[in-house]
Design an enzyme around this catalytic site. Structure first.
Site, mmCIF file in Angstrom:
data_model
loop_
_atom_site.group_PDB
_atom_site.id
_atom_site.type_symbol
_atom_site.label_atom_id
_atom_site.label_comp_id
_atom_site.label_asym_id
_atom_site.label_seq_id
_atom_site.Cartn_x
_atom_site.Cartn_y
_atom_site.Cartn_z
ATOM 1 N N GLU A 129 80.615 104.964 41.131
ATOM 2 C CA GLU A 129 79.164 104.790 40.970
ATOM 3 C C GLU A 129 78.427 106.129 41.045
ATOM 4 O O GLU A 129 77.465 106.377 40.317
ATOM 5 C CB GLU A 129 78.638 103.852 42.062
ATOM 6 N N VAL A 132 77.323 108.804 37.949
ATOM 7 C CA VAL A 132 76.145 108.756 37.063
ATOM 8 C C VAL A 132 74.896 108.420 37.882
ATOM 9 O O VAL A 132 74.864 107.421 38.600
ATOM 10 C CB VAL A 132 76.316 107.698 35.947
ATOM 11 N N GLU A 190 74.682 121.998 39.057
ATOM 12 C CA GLU A 190 76.143 122.073 39.016
ATOM 13 C C GLU A 190 76.601 123.460 39.471
ATOM 14 O O GLU A 190 75.837 124.424 39.395
ATOM 15 C CB GLU A 190 76.634 121.845 37.576
ATOM 16 N N LYS A 205 77.793 112.056 31.619
ATOM 17 C CA LYS A 205 77.284 110.804 32.195
ATOM 18 C C LYS A 205 77.053 109.750 31.106
ATOM 19 O O LYS A 205 77.315 108.567 31.313
ATOM 20 C CB LYS A 205 75.995 111.087 32.972
HETATM 21 N N1 HSE Z 1 73.769 118.636 38.384
HETATM 22 C C1 HSE Z 1 73.601 117.245 38.423
HETATM 23 C C2 HSE Z 1 72.124 116.948 38.175
HETATM 24 C C3 HSE Z 1 74.009 116.712 39.766
HETATM 25 O O1 HSE Z 1 71.305 117.855 38.258
HETATM 26 O O2 HSE Z 1 71.786 115.823 37.874
HETATM 27 C C4 HSE Z 1 74.125 115.227 39.818
HETATM 28 O O3 HSE Z 1 75.121 114.749 38.983
#
Ligand code: HSE
Length: 433
Positions: A129, A132, A190, A205
C-alpha cells in the site's frame, strides 16, 4: 493477545517512521486488532540508527541476512528502496518463508510480476500500500472496496515533491531549485531527486495503480513520462491568467469498447474549477471513475515518514490477521491478469495543448507559426502576446483537441525556424476529467 514478529530492513526516513509509529501506537494497534507487533530485528548499514531509534543490541543489526534467516520472524518489511538489493532481500525473504511488506514503487513497477508470482508460488502475501500515495489508502480501495467496478479513469497527483515545488513556485515566487531544496529538507524527495522532477516516480506509481485498476500487465517501459523541470515562473503566470493551474498528473484511461488504454505522466493544465487544482504542498490526490461508484477523489499526504509508515503498518496488520487466520490460500491479481487490453501509443493520444513560443517581434511571425499548425491539423482556440518592449517575446497559444503526433510534427518544424529563439514549451490540457 496475538504476537507477530516482524523484521525491518532499512531504517531511513520511512523505516524510522515505522519503528516510531509501532512504539508510539502499539496500544492502539493492540486494542483495535488484538495483535501485538514485536520488532524482532531491524537492519541498517548505518550503526547510528541503533541509538537514534533506541533499539537493543539483540534487535539492531547491520546485516539484512540476520533478518531473513531469523526463523521466528513472520513478516519482513523492506524499506531500503532501489531495485537490486531490495529485490534480492524480498525474493530470499519469500523463499525463507516470510511474508513481505514494501514501499518500493521502483521495484514493483519494474519487476512486480516476478515478485507477485514468487509470492504466489510460496503462498506468501505482499503488502505494498505504501508504494503509491503514502498514507492515502488508494491500492486497498482499488483492490478491495472498488473490486466490483470496472475502473476506466485515473487522474493522480502522485508525487509530493513536485506538487510541493509547483505550489512554492506559484505562491512564493520561488525559483525551481530553491523549492526543490526545501522539499528535500522536509524529507519527501527521492534519494535521487531526478526521479521526482523528471516524472519517473509518478510513472512508477501509475504503473502500479493502472495495473491493478485495469487488471492488466502495464509495462513501465511503455509509459510516457515527463517532469516539471521545463516549467518556468512565466509559464505559471500565463497559465493562471488563463484560469488554469499546472499539476504533474499521472493519467490512465481505459477505452473498453476498443480494449485500449493510455498511461502517461506530464505537467497538465487543469481548470481552477476542478477540485484537483486545489491540491497543494506535498499532498497527493487521486480521482477514480468506477462504473458502479462513479467518480471518487482520494486525498492526503503522499509522502513523509509518518503518513507512509501508517500504510506500512496497516499492511503488516492485514498480513498478521491473515497469518492468525491460518494463511488462507492467496488469490492475487498475478494469478489472473486479463491480457486482452493494449496500451495506446503516446503519439495517438488526443489533448488540448498550451504552446509557448519565444520569437522575434516582427511582421509575419504569428502567420508563420499558425500556418504550420494549421497545415498539421491543429486548430487554435486562443492566442496571447503581451507587450514587453523587447525584441524577443513570448507568444502563448491554446489549441482545440489535437493529436499528439500532429503537435510533435508541427513543433519540430516550428522550432527550426530562425524566428524561434528557444525550444517551444508544450503543456497538455485536460478539460474533461
Ligand atoms: N518522492 C516521493 C514523493 C516520496 O515526493 O511523492 C513518496 O513516494
Amino acid at each position: 493477545m496475538n504476537r507477530i514478529n516482524i523484521g525491518i530492513i532499512g531504517l531511513g526516513t520511512i523505516g524510522a517512521g515505522v519503528v516510531k509509529l509501532i512504539h508510539k501506537n502499539s496500544q492502539v494497534i493492540l486494542q483495535k486488532s488484538g495483535i501485538k507487533l514485536n520488532i524482532k530485528k531491524a537492519a541498517d548499514i548505518d550503526k547510528r540508527k541503533k541509538e537514534e531509534l533506541m533499539l537493543s543490541n539483540t534487535v539492531f543489526t547491520t546485516n539484512a541476512n540476520d533478518v531473513i534467516s531469523d526463523p521466528e520472524i513472520d513478516i519482513i518489511v523492506e524499506l531500503i528502496g532501489g531495485t537490486t538489493k531490495a529485490n534480492e532481500f524480498i525474493i530470499n525473504g519469500i523463499k525463507a518463508g516470510k511474508h513481505i511488506v514494501t514501499a518500493n514503487k521502483a521495484l514493483l513497477s519494474q519487476t512486480g510480476n516476478k515478485i507477485f508470482n514468487t509470492a504466489y508460488k510460496y503462498n506468501k502475501f505482499i503488502g505494498f500500500e505504501a508504494s503509491v500515495a503514502g498514507g492515502v489508502p488508494i491500492l486497498k480501495s482499488i483492490r478491495e472496496s472498488l473490486l466490483p467496478n470496472r475502473i476506466t479513469k485515473i487522474y493522480g497527483i502522485l508525487n509530493g515533491t513536485t506538487n510541493f515545488i509547483l505550489t512554492k513556485m506559484e505562491k512564493d515566487n520561488l525559483e525551481f531549485k530553491d523549492a526543490l531544496l526545501l522539499a528535500q529538507k522536509l524529507g519527501f524527495a527521492e534519494a535521487n531527486p531526478e526521479y521526482d522532477i523528471k516524472g519517473t516516480d509518478s510513472a512508477h506509481k501509475l504503473q502500479i495503480l493502472a495495473s491493478f485498476a485495469f487488471n492488466t500487465d502495464v509495462k513501465f517501459k511503455d509509459i510516457y513520462f515527463e517532469g516539471i523541470d521545463k516549467i518556468t515562473l512565466d509559464d505559471l503566470k500565463y497559465i493562471h491568467s488563463l484560469g488554469y493551474k499546472v499539476k504533474l498528473l499521472s493519467i490512465a484511461k481505459l477505452d473498453l469498447r476498443h480494449k485500449i488504454y493510455e498511461c502517461r505522466v506530464h505537467p497538465t493544465m487543469i481548470h481552477t474549477s476542478n477540485p484537483l487544482s486545489t491540491v497543494s504542498q506535498e499532498y497527493n490526490a487521486i480521482l477514480i471513475d468506477g462504473d458502479a461508484v462513479g467518480e471518487q477523489i482520494y486525498y492526503g499526504k503522499g509522502a513523509g515518514a509518518f503518513p507512509t509508515a501508517s500504510a506500512v503498518v496497516s499492511d503488516i496488520i492485514d498480513i498478521a490477521k491473515k497469518i492468525l487466520n491460518n494463511n488462507e490460500k492467496i488469490f492475487d491479481r498475478s494469478f489472473q491478469i486479463s491480457d486482452d487490453l493494449t496500451m495506446k501509443k503516446f503519439g495517438d493520444i488526443s489533448s488540448r495543448y498550451y504552446l509557448r513560443f519565444k520569437t522575434c517581434d516582427k511582421p509575419g511571425v504569428l502567420a508563420k507559426i499558425s500556418g504550420i499548425l494549421g497545415k498539421n491539423n491543429i486548430s487554435l482556440s486562443s492566442v496571447l502576446q503581451k507587450e514587453t518592449g523587447q525584441n524577443i517575446v513570448p507568444i502563448v497559444m491554446l489549441t482545440h483537441i489535437s493529436k499528439e503526433s500532429d503537435i510533435q510534427r508541427a513543433i519540430k518544424i516550428i522550432d527550426k525556424l530562425d524566428i524561434i529563439k528557444s525550444k517551444t514549451n508544450i503543456i497538455r490540457i485536460e478539460d474533461n476529467m
